[in-house]
Scaffold this motif. Sequence first.
Motif, PDB file in Angstrom:
ATOM      1  N   LYS A 268      38.300  39.599   9.024  1.00 34.73           N
ATOM      2  CA  LYS A 268      37.961  38.261   9.529  1.00 34.73           C
ATOM      3  C   LYS A 268      37.362  38.242  10.944  1.00 34.73           C
TER       4      LYS A 268
ATOM      5  N   ALA B 266      40.291  42.254   1.879  1.00 35.30           N
ATOM      6  CA  ALA B 266      40.803  42.827   0.634  1.00 35.30           C
ATOM      7  C   ALA B 266      40.584  44.335   0.609  1.00 35.30           C
TER       8      ALA B 266
ATOM      9  N   HIS C  11      47.093  38.663   0.066  1.00 40.45           N
ATOM     10  CA  HIS C  11      46.508  39.922   0.528  1.00 40.45           C
ATOM     11  C   HIS C  11      45.097  40.163   0.005  1.00 40.45           C
TER      12      HIS C  11
ATOM     13  N   ASN D 235      42.996  46.138   2.802  1.00 44.87           N
ATOM     14  CA  ASN D 235      44.301  46.265   2.146  1.00 44.87           C
ATOM     15  C   ASN D 235      44.272  47.282   1.003  1.00 44.87           C
TER      16      ASN D 235
ATOM     17  N   VAL E 163      44.787  40.620   8.670  1.00 42.80           N
ATOM     18  CA  VAL E 163      43.441  40.146   8.339  1.00 42.80           C
ATOM     19  C   VAL E 163      43.189  38.785   8.998  1.00 42.80           C
ATOM     20  N   GLN E 164      44.179  37.909   8.920  1.00 47.58           N
ATOM     21  CA  GLN E 164      44.002  36.569   9.503  1.00 47.58           C
ATOM     22  C   GLN E 164      44.592  36.479  10.914  1.00 47.58           C
TER      23      GLN E 164
HETATM   24  N1  PLP Z   1      44.860  39.182   3.828  1.00 47.20           N
HETATM   25  C1  PLP Z   1      45.087  38.017   4.436  1.00 47.20           C
HETATM   26  C2  PLP Z   1      46.351  37.833   5.220  1.00 47.20           C
HETATM   27  C3  PLP Z   1      44.155  36.974   4.344  1.00 47.20           C
HETATM   28  O1  PLP Z   1      44.400  35.808   4.954  1.00 47.20           O
HETATM   29  C4  PLP Z   1      42.980  37.188   3.589  1.00 47.20           C
HETATM   30  C5  PLP Z   1      41.995  36.110   3.431  1.00 47.20           C
HETATM   31  O2  PLP Z   1      42.251  34.959   3.654  1.00 47.20           O
HETATM   32  C6  PLP Z   1      42.783  38.429   2.980  1.00 47.20           C
HETATM   33  C7  PLP Z   1      43.734  39.404   3.126  1.00 47.20           C
HETATM   34  C8  PLP Z   1      41.540  38.706   2.186  1.00 47.20           C
HETATM   35  O3  PLP Z   1      40.463  38.847   3.055  1.00 47.20           O
HETATM   36  P1  PLP Z   1      38.959  38.818   2.489  1.00 47.20           P
HETATM   37  O4  PLP Z   1      38.698  37.451   1.988  1.00 47.20           O
HETATM   38  O5  PLP Z   1      38.114  39.191   3.683  1.00 47.20           O
HETATM   39  O6  PLP Z   1      38.879  39.855   1.423  1.00 47.20           O
END
Ligand code: PLP
Length: 386
Positions: free
Chosen positions: A250, A103, A136, A106, A223-224
Amino acid sequence: MTTIELDQAYIAHTYKRFPVEIVSGKGSLVQDASGKEYIDMGSGIAVTSFGVADEAWIAAVEDQIRQVQHMSNLYYTAPCARLAEMLCTRTGFSRVFFGNSGAEANECAIKAARKWAADNKGPDCNIIVTLENSFHGRTLTTLAATGQEHYHELYQPLTPGFAHIPAGDMDALKALCAGGKVAAVLIECVQGEGGVIPLDPVFAFELEAFLREQDILLMIDEVQTGNGRTGKLYAYMNYGLHPDVVTTAKGLAGGLPLGACLLGSRVKDVFSFGDHGSTFGGNPVSCAAAISVLERLTDSFLAEVEAKAALLRSLLENAPGIRSVSGLGLMLGLKTDKPAAEVVRACMENGVLCLTAKDKVRLLPALNIPEDLLRKAAEIIKAACV
Ligand code: PLP
């Protein structure tokens, strides 16, 4: 009180946990408190890139912890600088901002796009376009970016300045951009939380060409999908895209919190001193862990990831009870005859940990999962689907 009782009494009830307490593991095998063993086909939702308690990862983390575990961003630390160099060298990006999560990565991308557009096109050019069914993050701004209404309902008002279009709909994008207020488009190459749905390559190609022509930034949320998950270092490389901004988290540090926002040549100087920051961002232990992950994501290792992905797909495709297999690399979604949650529960009873994504069973095993465990897990998953 037991761990489960303590958790239920004292942890905010945001997670619907399975009644399983994981206490230890090695590689792709984990044990619960009763001693039952599971093949881990979720890797902490694409986090433990080299599995649990990986020796090289432990050595890198331990070594850094003994030197300095944290230093403020007022001073330089080697792991942070070295990791940024590795990321830029491997991708062609120019600079990196480190945070602690997807997060936050982003958030940084969104700030970079808003500032770049304000500097270059004026303050009214501030709209960020994302795709419907995207995910996101959970901060108010990344929730606003997330193209799924049900995440928005509880937390109004969200950050303004976001618009969503259906994946593949160039006409909708062109209509939005006609007003000259779109700063950037943020996409996932494979919508993970949205049900493991890969982007159509033709749309991706047209999108990039249009954005370039319009001088609008292309930002990709890895992220994923990032850090070897799809068989390339980053999933955009499967599509031959040239994004201006990439975010990742991640699997980057293999199990420690770390997020990164990679800034390409057009936006590399968008931030000046004080424009953005994070106390823990670029923490030396997380960065040392990430170096140990990235060092091993060589071309030959990524070829092995692709081979394992092809094997897993071939084991599951056309099996009774499995209607379709979607995804890219070791990021697969199974549409099953039975409800996905039921399949996941049956797998767990029989010693395999899987995930769901919308109505799919989602598989995100460690990138180094041994072939015999992959085959064994596939057998158990197939049995759970009939
Ligand atoms: N963006 C994507 C594509 C995700 O899959 C995720 C979490 O699943 C996130 C952002 C958010 O990541 P975080 O939980 O580390 O903040």
